[in-house]
Design a protein around this motif. Structure first.
Motif, PDB file in Angstrom:
ATOM      1  N   TYR A  82       0.715  -1.178   0.075  1.00 11.20           N
ATOM      2  CA  TYR A  82      -0.045   0.189  -0.066  1.00 11.20           C
ATOM      3  C   TYR A  82       0.937   1.290  -0.098  1.00 11.20           C
ATOM      4  N   HIS A 116       1.608   3.434  -3.174  1.00 16.40           N
ATOM      5  CA  HIS A 116       0.628   4.720  -3.238  1.00 16.40           C
ATOM      6  C   HIS A 116       1.039   5.969  -2.759  1.00 16.40           C
ATOM      7  N   HIS A 131      -1.568  10.733   3.761  1.00 19.46           N
ATOM      8  CA  HIS A 131      -2.839  10.971   3.549  1.00 19.46           C
ATOM      9  C   HIS A 131      -4.162  10.045   3.569  1.00 19.46           C
ATOM     10  N   ASP A 132      -3.681   8.580   3.792  1.00 21.00           N
ATOM     11  CA  ASP A 132      -4.483   7.751   4.019  1.00 21.00           C
ATOM     12  C   ASP A 132      -4.281   6.785   5.389  1.00 21.00           C
ATOM     13  N   ASP A 172      -3.781  12.271  -5.413  1.00 22.45           N
ATOM     14  CA  ASP A 172      -4.142  11.038  -4.940  1.00 22.45           C
ATOM     15  C   ASP A 172      -5.057  10.299  -5.941  1.00 22.45           C
TER      16      ASP A 172
HETATM   17 MN    MN Z   1      -5.105   7.481  -1.214  1.00 20.24          MN
END
Ligand code: MN
Length: 480
Positions: free
Chosen positions: A44, A47, A71-72, A138
């Motif tokens: 992940y 990303h 951001h996530d 994003d």
């Molecule tokens: Mn994202």
């Protein structure tokens, strides 16, 4: 991209920035997402790094890059906003929170969900434009990796990208990002047309590039004698913009003759016009092709002179002339201004002024009650084709294509809109549903005490006029 490469790239545009916070964000995000994978099977964290990389390419400040890495984490891991605030401070935590907020609300129907997403996104923009830029970065990476998702999700995301994110990127003047989003969405939504056009362009690229290189060489030699500083760049249009032009003009690819063009970049405003004069002396301009987006700028930040001329072989070449600063803005949009603001260390009043349309627009949008109503206004206002209308005093108002005299009246002043009883276009009385054309001079006739009528709602196209009229009718109990 690894941490060392990121630090090096940031150092190019922000030398001597302490990067320990970046290192911390990098490792924090890596740990937090350690047990997650993307649909592609990749870790992940890949990303998060990709999003940060786009932000670095746009030359954003360090807090934004850190927020890109993080951001996530609030949405997808056990980390809370408070954790982020404690570890990284208020600024970065607020940026991540803004991005997370845009993700979390779910709605029943597709339209309602989309309208509500828009509204939230724009309200977030008003607080801090960097939240939107992170969101766009994003979305760009999600679109680049979209083929790993099931078909129905691909379609939904691509539709949202083309109808929501790409126009927003356009509005923020982020042209490169907008073009890539559009082409990626085009590939998903119209796979057949995309493949055909892609093949046609590849087949013709060699000959087009040769003729473009030839034209560029001729242009260079013609401009050699001038002392005006300039450089010339060749450019090609994105697939999506060629496709749209084909649709709009009902032409096939071979008939779209300005799919390529050149840019001339110079040092000052005065020199853009001087170079235009030289170009028109050397090459025959196509009548009606000249557009001055410097003195009459578009609703986004874009500025340039556009003209189409005929080359020696009869080929049509679009030429854009702009200053270095306009060029930076055209490439990076609002991000270029943000960077400028950071370097100056003071508030960029010029940018503030340009963002005013966004703030005003959000105010009007808040008056609109139902998501559907909101969506309708939004679609019209984001419509990228615009008309330039003159007041009797020669002032220019920029309105979306399809706008009527009532939209114009409200654009001039809401009191003029409210008391409007008639309109003259180019000195002739017109009906309220007259569709304004670029170059029209519009004069509004008012009568004191006159008020909006219910049927105006079916005539107006802009959010501003619609919101003001509806507000009045609601107060009078005429509409719900
Ligand atoms: Mn994202």
């Amino acid at each position: 991209m690894n941490l060392e490469a990121m630090v090096e790239k940031i150092g190019v545009y922000q030398p001597n920035t302490p990067t320990d916070l970046l290192e911390k964000a990098y490792n924090f995000s890596k740990d937090a997402h350690s047990d997650q994978a993307r649909a592609s099977g990749e870790r992940y964290f890949v990303h998060c790094v990709a999003v940060a990389e786009t932000l670095i390419d746009l030359r954003l400040d360090l807090p934004t890059v850190c927020a890109g890495l993080l951001h996530d984490v609030v949405e997808d891991t056990k980390v809370s906003s408070q954790d982020l605030k404690r570890e990284f401070g208020e600024e970065i935590a607020l940026l991540v929170e803004g991005v997370t907020k845009l993700e979390t609300l779910r709605f029943n129907s597709r339209d309602e969900a989309q309208a509500e997403n828009w509204r939230k996104m724009l309200l977030a923009t008003a607080q801090d434009i960097r939240i939107i830029i992170i969101k766009l970065a994003d979305r760009l990476h999600n679109m680049r990796t979209i083929h790993f998702l099931p078909c129905d999700r691909q379609e939904r995301i691509a539709y949202e990208t083309s109808s929501l994110y790409a126009p927003l990127a356009h509005r923020l003047g982020m042209f490169q990002l907008k073009s890539e989003l559009e082409d990626l969405a085009f590939m998903v939504l119209h796979p057949k047309e995309f493949a055909e056009l892609d093949a046609e362009i590849k087949a013709m690229t060699a000959s087009r590039e040769t003729s473009l290189a030839r034209f560029k060489a001729v242009l260079e030699s013609k401009l050699q004698a001038t002392t005006i500083p300039h450089r010339i760049l060749a450019r090609s249009k994105s697939l999506w913009s060629i496709y749209q032009k084909m649709q709009r003009q009902e032409k096939n690819f071979r008939e779209i003759q300005d799919a390529m063009g050149v840019r001339i970049i110079t040092d000052s405003l005065a020199n853009t016009y001087a170079l235009l004069g030289l170009v028109h002396t050397e090459f025959k301009p196509v009548p009606g092709s000249f557009t001055d987006y410097i003195s009459v700028p578009k609703m986004n930040l874009y500025q340039s002179l556009h003209t189409t001329v005929m080359g020696a072989q009869g080929e049509l070449i679009e030429i854009q002339i702009r200053t270095e600063e306009m060029h930076r803005t055209a490439e990076y949009g609002i991000a270029a201004h943000w960077r400028y603001k950071m370097q100056e260390g003071s508030i960029d009043l010029h940018l503030e002024e340009k963002l005013n349309w966004l703030r005003q627009w959000i105010e009007w949008l808040q008056d609109l009650k139902s998501p559907r109503e909101f969506l309708e206004s939004l679609k019209t206002d984001l419509e990228l084709h615009q008309v330039f209308i003159f007041t009797p005093k020669g002032e220019v108002k920029v309105l979306p294509a399809g706008a009527t005299p009532l939209d114009f009246a409200f654009a001039v002043h809401s009191e003029i809109g409210m008391a409007c009883i008639g309109a003259k276009v180019n000195n002739k009385m017109v009906k309220f549903d007259y569709v304004l054309k670029s170059g029209d001079t519009c004069e509004i006739v008012t009568r004191k005490g006159s008020t909006p009528k219910e049927n105006w709602l079916t005539v107006v196209k802009t959010a501003r006029a619609r919101s003001k009229i509806r507000q009045f009718l609601r107060e009078k109990g005429i509409v719900a």
